[in-house]
Design a protein around this motif. Structure first.
Motif, mmCIF file in Angstrom:
data_model
loop_
_atom_site.group_PDB
_atom_site.id
_atom_site.type_symbol
_atom_site.label_atom_id
_atom_site.label_comp_id
_atom_site.label_asym_id
_atom_site.label_seq_id
_atom_site.Cartn_x
_atom_site.Cartn_y
_atom_site.Cartn_z
ATOM 1 N N HIS A 134 0.803 -1.220 0.000
ATOM 2 C CA HIS A 134 0.000 0.000 0.000
ATOM 3 C C HIS A 134 0.840 1.277 0.000
ATOM 4 O O HIS A 134 0.293 2.372 0.041
ATOM 5 C CB HIS A 134 -0.927 0.012 1.215
ATOM 6 N N ASP A 135 2.165 1.130 -0.040
ATOM 7 C CA ASP A 135 3.014 2.316 -0.049
ATOM 8 C C ASP A 135 4.053 2.178 -1.147
ATOM 9 O O ASP A 135 4.310 1.091 -1.665
ATOM 10 C CB ASP A 135 3.690 2.515 1.325
ATOM 11 N N GLY A 136 4.661 3.308 -1.514
ATOM 12 C CA GLY A 136 5.679 3.308 -2.547
ATOM 13 C C GLY A 136 5.122 3.714 -3.899
ATOM 14 O O GLY A 136 3.915 3.775 -4.117
ATOM 15 N N PRO A 137 6.009 4.029 -4.839
ATOM 16 C CA PRO A 137 5.601 4.548 -6.154
ATOM 17 C C PRO A 137 4.723 3.603 -6.962
ATOM 18 O O PRO A 137 3.981 4.045 -7.841
ATOM 19 C CB PRO A 137 6.948 4.780 -6.867
ATOM 20 N N TYR A 138 4.827 2.287 -6.706
ATOM 21 C CA TYR A 138 4.030 1.342 -7.486
ATOM 22 C C TYR A 138 2.709 0.989 -6.806
ATOM 23 O O TYR A 138 1.950 0.155 -7.326
ATOM 24 C CB TYR A 138 4.798 0.032 -7.707
ATOM 25 N N ALA A 139 2.420 1.571 -5.671
ATOM 26 C CA ALA A 139 1.277 1.142 -4.863
ATOM 27 C C ALA A 139 -0.031 1.167 -5.634
ATOM 28 O O ALA A 139 -0.889 0.310 -5.443
ATOM 29 C CB ALA A 139 1.164 2.014 -3.614
ATOM 30 N N GLY A 140 -0.204 2.140 -6.533
ATOM 31 C CA GLY A 140 -1.457 2.240 -7.277
ATOM 32 C C GLY A 140 -1.439 1.540 -8.617
ATOM 33 O O GLY A 140 -2.415 1.639 -9.380
ATOM 34 N N PHE A 141 -0.360 0.824 -8.938
ATOM 35 C CA PHE A 141 -0.255 0.197 -10.254
ATOM 36 C C PHE A 141 -1.290 -0.914 -10.425
ATOM 37 O O PHE A 141 -1.554 -1.691 -9.499
ATOM 38 C CB PHE A 141 1.140 -0.407 -10.457
#
Length: 823
Positions: A134-141
């Protein structure tokens, strides 16, 4: 009690609720069902979306869904009903383990307050899986199995040297991450049985895939120039290491040591290659692969794969026939071992991959049925709540201790698979004592015995060894001597677990077989992680991780329809075997803690690869036809492929997983007419113009940097992942943000990075407590504290070379005095 558990299954006292829809959580829950747990799969009225996962049988059934959901029950919960939340909450409050895949796909699951339930139910074990956390730059990928594997460095190194990387079909990430989820949940069961409380875990599917990448991630630091895509079934660092055509069938070949290369040349009558001093090591043969293959490939076509296999067994060469799916279905040994089992799903009956966790006292189920939506499986009415199984004497134990605190493991393993099993146990808090010998240390320290290598202590400077053996103590014992064996028996008598990945006869030859050890310690859990199993007709076969993949049938479903079977770029069988070994040990420990009974686990690592081919096994068992190979395309998603980007050898994997994603992709690549064409809403309709679609996508990606292309695609919620090299993961922004790479310091190599495990209880990763031991580092500490040896006893052992802290060179081995008289 022991007899009841044996009949019903080692995990029959557990109730598991599975919500959401993901292969990772489904496979995790299936492992519980294999050993008797009451698994309740919550589905919407339309059923889990995975019920439609292709390929499909002629009656529209999904073999992938069947494999993932064997022997579960199904509970239909309609989110539109007024009582849905209350009903689901009640189900969860009555379970021991909640496995949650909603972040991957919600499957119309009602929203429930899991945190509040955990407060009311303090012994609940909660596992939540997501593609990237749920965290980090890829979280919404948005993602698919293949786009995640591309980002994880598992695609770019396989395929033709100048063409697109060739990747396996989907079905890898669910198995890898499902095993990690099972390890997290089962270790938590053990903690509760020791008086601890419930635990909540987050599981990153992306980070789970790095278990197979981490070896090359770190080897790349020193050898980045040599690691590149080299062609179908050709890989750094050795050669020959691949799959070759014979007179009848395909043959898997792996030559690692000089002796294996010489034997291979002798077998083929190629003395000129054998005697060439420039070809002794695989890394030196690799640049000359074309010429060398030109000499040995015609010889291999003179005999069948099975004939070469028999010849290789005599000469101790790691050779193995590469089976087709038809071969697997006809393999009586696979059926007898339970690697392939009967399955009923819908109105069809066939075969699928069974449980590879072959516990001999409390074995897994041998096949079964897959629930129709809403169908309940009969379970035993008597059930103990997990909360009631804790040890009364340990109720005051700190619940924040690591789940395997207080568990002692004796580690007789080397290389990758066995040490990964024990590293995982150590990471989760077990006390692991690794046993090597100054005469024969772990071969991942290096096999060079030249004076320069030994005197320079280069064996203490291999990063791969350090990564696989952190959080362990290390001692040396010469097991070929009676005194060394006696000390090993003393340690085993005071341990919970023994892990061994030697050939099947090695420990029994030293008097350390299970029959001997269980007489010293009846509650001992011992796992043998051999290549083919202790009773296999192939038990003498020499094997590496590549051999396991070659012999599993999996390469036969990878690649183009008219091409050869295709291997992964890494020794895939090793990490898969290691995770299965760890999972099996934890199940056996649950049984041992309940009953006081230990047991033997006969893990055949080649079988552990079979689940990756499970859908194709079932398809052929039902329909009779050989499985279709899709290359880089997909049985369900259109388009789906690996496309070249701007720059040298830059690639991106793109998938349209549903009609809405297709509409967004078509608009982005400049074809709004496709986006509004309702006749292209179905994947099958798009398949008719798949070549045209791929041509347009390829033109769009070729003008963009791969990172730019991924950003644009993800911005409109199209599944896409850059095909990364393993070394690029060391600077990956998601891993950096998540602090996946931890820094630790060790003598001889100083500060270096270590990968985390993909399961977390807190925001940060599970901590690395200690670096890997130097050779014999803890001899004195372990032998004095556990076996009460005096300083003079230990000094005498050093004098006799039964223990030590320095590797012996070739000359030292030859000159070693025979001290076998002491005990």
């Amino acid at each position: 009690m022991a007899e009841e558990i044996e009949l019903r299954g080692a995990l029959s006292h557990l109730r598991v609720i599975e919500i959401g829809s993901s292969a990772a959580t489904s496979y995790c829950a299936r492992l519980f069902a294999d050993f008797g747990a009451d698994v309740q799969k919550v589905e919407p009225p339309a059923g889990d979306p995975l019920r439609s996962s292709a390929p499909l049988t002629s009656s529209g059934q999904s073999p992938w869904f069947a494999f993932l959901n064997l022997n579960k029950s199904s509970v239909i919960v309609d989110a539109n009903e007024p009582e849905a939340i209350m009903r689901l909450t009640s189900l969860v409050e009555d379970c021991d383990i909640l496995i949650d895949g909603r972040d991957v796909a919600s499957a119309d699951c009602p929203s429930i307050d899991v945190a509040a339930i955990c407060q009311r139910h303090p012994c609940l074990i909660y596992l939540e899986a997501s593609w990237f956390a749920h965290d980090g730059p890829y979280a919404g990928f948005v993602a698919t199995d293949t786009t995640v594997r591309a980002l994880a460095g598992l695609i770019k190194l396989a395929g033709p040297a100048d063409g697109p990387p060739v990747h396996a079909p989907d079905f890898q990430t669910g198995i890898l991450s499902g095993l990690w989820g099972f390890i997290a949940a089962t270790s938590s069961v053990l903690a509760i049985m020791q008086g601890g409380g419930g635990r909540s875990w987050s599981l990153s599917i992306f980070e789970s895939c790095l278990t197979a990448s981490e070896y090359l991630m770190f080897e790349s630091v020193a050898r980045s120039d040599g690691i590149r895509r080299m062609g179908i079934n050709r890989f750094w660092p050795g050669f020959p290491l691949g799959i070759y055509e014979t007179k009848d069938g395909w043959l898997g070949v792996t030559t690692v040591t000089p002796a294996q290369w010489w034997a291979f040349c002798d077998m083929l009558g190629l003395s000129q290659l054998r005697d060439d001093p420039s070809l002794v090591f695989g890394k030196d043969r690799l640049p000359d692969a074309e010429r060398i293959e030109g000499q040995f490939m015609p010889r291999l076509r003179e005999r069948t794969a099975r004939e070469w296999f028999a010849e290789g067994m005599k000469r101790k060469i790691p050779l193995v026939p590469v089976p087709t799916i038809s071969d697997l279905l006809g393999d009586s040994e696979k059926r007898e071992r339970g690697a392939i089992v009967p399955v009923r799903f819908g109105n069809e009956e066939g075969l699928t991959a069974g449980s590879m966790l072959r516990l001999t006292l409390t074995p897994p189920s041998r096949g079964g049925s897959v629930p129709d939506p809403g169908e309940q499986r009969a379970v035993a009415s008597k059930r103990r709540r997990l909360a009631d199984t804790g040890s009364p004497s340990s109720k005051s134990m700190d619940t924040r201790r690591q789940p395997l605190y207080g568990t002692r493991v004796i580690d007789f393993s080397m290389g990758w698979a066995g040490p990964l099993c024990t590293r995982t146990l150590a990471d989760l808090g077990a006390e692991v004592i690794k046993i090597e010998a100054v005469q024969y240390p772990d071969w991942w320290r290096g096999v060079d015995r030249s004076p320069a290598y030994v005197d320079g202590q280069m064996y203490e400077k291999t990063l791969r060894f350090c990564i696989m053996n952190r959080n362990k103590s290390g001692i040396t014992l010469d097991l070929t001597r009676p005194r060394g064996c006696a000390l090993a028996k003393g340690l085993v008598a005071k341990a919970d677990i023994v892990v061994n990945n030697y050939s099947v006869d090695v420990l029994p030859k030293f008097g350390l077989g299970y029959d001997v050890l269980k007489s010293l310690n009846p509650r001992l859990v011992m796992v043998s992680m051999s290549a083919f199993g202790t009773n296999s007709i192939h038990r003498e076969c020499r094997a590496y991780g590549s051999t396991l993949e070659q012999g599993s049938g999996y390469p036969g479903v990878v690649g183009d329809p008219d091409g050869p079977p295709v291997m992964s770029h890494t020794a895939f069988g090793d990490p898969v075997g290691g995770l299965n070994g760890c999972a099996a040990v934890l199940i056996a420990m649950v049984h041992a803690r309940s009953t006081g009974q230990g047991q033997f686990i006969d893990l055949a690592q080649v079988d552990c690869m079979i689940p990756f081919a499970a859908p194709w096994i079932t398809m052929q068992s039902v329909g009779g036809a050989a499985p279709k190979r899709y290359g880089n395309r997909h049985p369900q998603f259109v388009p789906h492929g690996c496309f070249r980007c701007a720059g040298e050898d830059n690639w991106i994997v793109i998938a349209a997983a549903d009609a809405d994603m297709w509409h967004r992709l078509a608009s982005l690549i400049g074809r709004p007419d496709w986006a509004v064409d309702v006749s292209l809403n179905s994947a099958e309709a798009r398949r008719c113009i798949e070549n045209e679609i791929e041509t347009v996508i390829a033109a769009w990606t070729l003008s963009r940097d791969p990172e730019e292309a991924m950003s644009e695609l993800q911005a409109v919620e199209v599944a896409a992942g850059v095909a990364r090299m393993p070394i690029e993961l060391l600077t990956d922004r998601q891993l950096k943000s998540r602090e996946f790479l931890q820094q630790t310091e060790r003598p001889f190599i100083g500060v270096h990075s270590q990968p985390s495990i993909p399961i977390r209880e807190d925001a940060g990763p599970v901590a690395i407590r200690t670096p890997a031991p130097t050779l014999g580092q803890h001899n004195g500490e372990v032998l004095s504290t556990i076996l009460d040896l005096s300083h003079s006893d230990i000094a005498q052992l050093v004098k006799e070379n039964i223990i030590g802290t320095a590797m012996l060179s070739e000359g030292g081995l030859l000159g070693q005095t025979d001290c076998d008289g002491g005990d």
